[in-house]
Design an enzyme around this catalytic site. Structure first.
Site, mmCIF file in Angstrom:
data_model
loop_
_atom_site.group_PDB
_atom_site.id
_atom_site.type_symbol
_atom_site.label_atom_id
_atom_site.label_comp_id
_atom_site.label_asym_id
_atom_site.label_seq_id
_atom_site.Cartn_x
_atom_site.Cartn_y
_atom_site.Cartn_z
ATOM 1 N N ASP A 13 0.850 -1.346 0.099
ATOM 2 C CA ASP A 13 0.071 -0.048 -0.026
ATOM 3 C C ASP A 13 0.787 1.264 -0.261
ATOM 4 O O ASP A 13 0.450 2.149 0.505
ATOM 5 C CB ASP A 13 -1.048 0.174 1.086
ATOM 6 C CG ASP A 13 -2.101 -1.414 1.008
ATOM 7 O OD1 ASP A 13 -2.303 -1.859 0.137
ATOM 8 O OD2 ASP A 13 -2.080 -1.684 2.219
ATOM 9 N N GLY A 17 0.084 1.756 -7.335
ATOM 10 C CA GLY A 17 -0.730 1.964 -8.370
ATOM 11 C C GLY A 17 -0.646 3.324 -9.018
ATOM 12 O O GLY A 17 -0.654 3.725 -10.304
ATOM 13 N N ASN A 38 -5.075 -10.011 -3.687
ATOM 14 C CA ASN A 38 -4.839 -9.534 -2.325
ATOM 15 C C ASN A 38 -4.393 -8.013 -2.664
ATOM 16 O O ASN A 38 -4.419 -7.334 -1.700
ATOM 17 C CB ASN A 38 -3.895 -10.361 -1.744
ATOM 18 C CG ASN A 38 -2.638 -10.533 -2.497
ATOM 19 O OD1 ASN A 38 -2.437 -10.189 -3.802
ATOM 20 N ND2 ASN A 38 -1.677 -11.306 -1.778
ATOM 21 N N ALA A 39 -3.970 -7.778 -3.643
ATOM 22 C CA ALA A 39 -3.501 -6.481 -4.004
ATOM 23 C C ALA A 39 -4.781 -5.344 -4.148
ATOM 24 O O ALA A 39 -5.927 -5.879 -4.717
ATOM 25 C CB ALA A 39 -2.873 -6.244 -5.342
ATOM 26 N N GLY A 40 -4.575 -4.209 -3.988
ATOM 27 C CA GLY A 40 -5.594 -2.950 -4.023
ATOM 28 C C GLY A 40 -5.001 -1.865 -4.572
ATOM 29 O O GLY A 40 -4.227 -1.450 -3.525
ATOM 30 N N HIS A 41 -4.715 -1.710 -5.614
ATOM 31 C CA HIS A 41 -3.922 -0.475 -6.300
ATOM 32 C C HIS A 41 -4.725 0.662 -6.804
ATOM 33 O O HIS A 41 -5.568 0.434 -7.610
ATOM 34 C CB HIS A 41 -2.927 -0.999 -7.583
ATOM 35 C CG HIS A 41 -1.834 -2.136 -6.874
ATOM 36 N ND1 HIS A 41 -1.143 -2.594 -7.923
ATOM 37 C CD2 HIS A 41 -1.913 -2.462 -5.822
ATOM 38 C CE1 HIS A 41 -0.307 -3.463 -7.242
ATOM 39 N NE2 HIS A 41 -0.677 -3.430 -6.048
ATOM 40 N N THR A 42 -4.617 1.919 -6.098
ATOM 41 C CA THR A 42 -5.729 2.921 -6.302
ATOM 42 C C THR A 42 -5.103 4.037 -7.153
ATOM 43 O O THR A 42 -3.681 4.327 -7.060
ATOM 44 C CB THR A 42 -5.813 3.549 -4.893
ATOM 45 O OG1 THR A 42 -6.157 2.590 -4.004
ATOM 46 C CG2 THR A 42 -7.090 4.435 -4.977
ATOM 47 N N ARG A 143 2.757 -28.814 -6.858
ATOM 48 C CA ARG A 143 2.683 -29.139 -8.199
ATOM 49 C C ARG A 143 1.225 -30.006 -8.575
ATOM 50 O O ARG A 143 0.886 -30.834 -8.948
ATOM 51 C CB ARG A 143 3.515 -30.500 -8.460
ATOM 52 C CG ARG A 143 4.975 -29.853 -8.342
ATOM 53 C CD ARG A 143 5.999 -30.615 -8.304
ATOM 54 N NE ARG A 143 6.142 -31.243 -7.369
ATOM 55 C CZ ARG A 143 7.126 -32.134 -6.783
ATOM 56 N NH1 ARG A 143 7.896 -32.343 -7.593
ATOM 57 N NH2 ARG A 143 6.961 -32.566 -5.371
ATOM 58 N N GLN A 221 1.994 -6.157 -3.054
ATOM 59 C CA GLN A 221 2.352 -6.106 -2.101
ATOM 60 C C GLN A 221 3.751 -5.410 -1.576
ATOM 61 O O GLN A 221 4.057 -4.360 -2.272
ATOM 62 C CB GLN A 221 2.656 -7.716 -1.416
ATOM 63 C CG GLN A 221 1.441 -8.439 -1.341
ATOM 64 C CD GLN A 221 0.837 -8.700 -2.583
ATOM 65 O OE1 GLN A 221 1.466 -9.469 -3.526
ATOM 66 N NE2 GLN A 221 -0.558 -8.565 -3.017
ATOM 67 N N SER A 329 3.911 12.445 1.461
ATOM 68 C CA SER A 329 4.591 13.478 2.118
ATOM 69 C C SER A 329 3.773 14.483 2.853
ATOM 70 O O SER A 329 3.840 14.893 3.865
ATOM 71 C CB SER A 329 5.472 14.325 1.136
ATOM 72 O OG SER A 329 6.139 13.214 0.329
ATOM 73 N N VAL A 409 2.667 14.223 -3.377
ATOM 74 C CA VAL A 409 2.251 15.248 -2.281
ATOM 75 C C VAL A 409 0.499 15.055 -2.215
ATOM 76 O O VAL A 409 -0.165 15.878 -1.695
ATOM 77 C CB VAL A 409 2.483 16.457 -2.542
ATOM 78 C CG1 VAL A 409 4.076 16.748 -2.227
ATOM 79 C CG2 VAL A 409 2.077 16.961 -3.983
#
Ligand code: GDP
Ligand code: IMO
Ligand code: MG
Length: 420
Positions: A13, A17, A38-42, A143, A221, A329, A409
């Site tokens: 996080d 993204g 499992n990823a959440g990219h905003t 496998r 991640q 930041s 920013v």
């Protein structure tokens, strides 16, 4: 041509993204190489917000090729949901998104096994996203897995055989479950997948390189969640580090170019596991509130704390980071004083080296710096940076020995400052 890699240096996080979207115009191809939903990219632009789970973040910047690589685990159900949602908003990806035949499929029973395993662990649970990630990678290395290319022939048979194995395991856990509610979704998801171009991605990606096409690999991640180098066992089940990009795409390490390491100006973590600089006081609440620190995938509140230089140095080392990107930041703008952990104290011993384990008695040693204590969200150039922010950046560059080339920013695409 080389593959540049962008990856998280903390516990996920970090803002991957957003930055992949910002950098996409410089590339021809964007590829995911590990992890799954499992990823959440905003991404935020033009007053719109998108959260991507399975699909690379290069889909909104013109005619780019987006690839789901072999190292990814793909859930047909969440994939269809994501594709349908994007289509409804005017983004049809049929001609621009290609999927590796070697990516492994997350089945409904993987999700149930994830839940059963977490329930059985009780207090020691990982705090997984319950998306079936662990069980799917276990089937891959064991496998037993089913791959995307398997939907082209006799999928029903392969599915029935693996489902039977899984149901025996679920019974051993004594876990209550209802598979019927997922199975119609799986059928529809597989149909949606069949409408896409399924590729031998290692051949295709190496062909792109030969044809002088530039590739950006998008990590999911973060390094501290890596299966080998993260805070084991409180990690995810894939290699999130730079070397994972070679495995998850089938490109040689000799073809890796820039390694963009992305970090927040502070730290967050969702799920369980050690977090040396975690704050339990009102400073932590302030970070969560100002940074809107709630999970993009699960909505869970994120744990917040000061920047951890011991962990960050380790992440820079194992990834061979060439460029640093500092995110959020603006969020630290509400503090008069900022702290940075420069070492760990464990009993009488003090170390600057990220240890084998992060024990409970670990106490961070902090350096304090004056905060900038102002709103950065409207800034357009580094010339406008307050002195305290410049000092913070300079200190981190000196310690990490890698330049910070981008400072973010705010969440919008436009709120990104590239440093000269
Ligand atoms: P990812 O998983 O690494 O892509 O990151 P997430 O999308 O899960 O979480 C990052 C969150 O921070 C998202 O809500 C972004 O919109 C937001 N964000 C990204 N960069 C900045 C920034 O510089 N400032 C602020 N305030 N928010 C940001
Ligand atoms: P992005 O790509 C933050 C965490 C979970 C849990 C652990 C294992 O958005 O940065 P898993 O479901 O993978 O078995 O969960 O890893 N986790 C993440 N935390 N960001 C993510 O992805 C994460 N993906 C998994 O919270 O602690
Ligand atoms: Mg995320």
């Amino acid at each position: 041509m080389k593959v540049d890699v962008l990856l998280g240096l903390q516990w996920g996080d970090e803002g991957k993204g957003k930055v992949v979207d910002v950098l996409t115009p410089e590339y021809d191809v964007i590829t995911r190489f590990q992890g799954g939903p499992n990823a959440g990219h905003t991404l935020e632009f033009d007053n719109k917000k998108f959260v991507l789970h399975n699909i690379p973040s290069g889909i909104f910047q013109g005619d780019k090729i987006n690839v789901i690589g072999n190292g990814v685990v793909l859930d047909p159900i969440t994939f269809k949901k994501e594709i349908d949602g994007l289509k409804a908003q005017g983004f049809d990806l049929k001609n621009s998104l290609f999927i590796s035949k070697k990516a492994h499929l997350i089945l409904p029973t993987h999700r149930i096994l994830d839940a059963a395993s977490e329930a059985a662990k009780g207090k020691t649970k990982i705090g997984s996203t319950l998306k079936g990630i662990g069980p799917t990678y276990m089937d891959k290395t064991g496998r037993n897995g089913i791959r995307v290319g398997d939907i082209l022939t006799n999928f029903e048979e392969k599915y029935a055989a693996l489902k039977e194995k899984h149901e025996q395991l679920i019974k051993m856990y004594g876990f209550e479950y209802n598979l019927a509610e997922y199975e119609q979704g799986l059928k529809e998801g597989i149909e949606t997948l069949r409408e896409f171009t399924l590729i031998d991605s290692e051949h295709e990606l190496n062909r792109y390189l030969k044809d002088e096409k530039s590739i950006l690999a998008e990590g999911a991640q973060g390094t501290l969640l890596d299966i080998d180098f993260g805070s084991y066992p409180y990690v995810t089940s894939s290699n999130t580090v730079c070397a994972g990009a070679c495995i998850g795409m089938g490109v040689s390490p000799r073809n890796i170019g820039e390694v963009y390491g992305i970090f927040k100006a502070y730290c967050t973590r969702v799920g369980a596991g050690p977090f040396p600089t975690e704050l339990f006081d009102e400073d932590g609440d302030k970070m969560r509130e100002h940074g809107h620190e709630f999970g993009s995938t699960t909505g869970r509140p994120r744990r917040c704390g000061w920047l951890d230089l011991v962990a960050l140095k380790y992440s820079v080392m194992v990834n061979g980071v060439t460029n640093l990107i500092m995110m959020k930041s603006d969020v630290l703008g509400c503090f008069e004083t900022i702290k940075i952990a420069t070492a760990y104290k464990m009993g009488d011993a003090v170390t600057e080296e990220f240890p084998f384990e992060l024990p409970e008695n670990l106490e961070p040693v902090y350096k304090e710096m004056p905060g900038w204590n102002c709103d950065l969200t409207g800034l357009k150039s580094e010339d406008d940076f307050p002195k305290e922010l410049k000092d913070y950046i300079q200190y981190l560059e000196d310690e990490l020995e890698v330049p910070i080339t981008i400072v973010s920013v705010g969440p919008d695409r436009e709120q990104t400052i590239v440093r000269e």
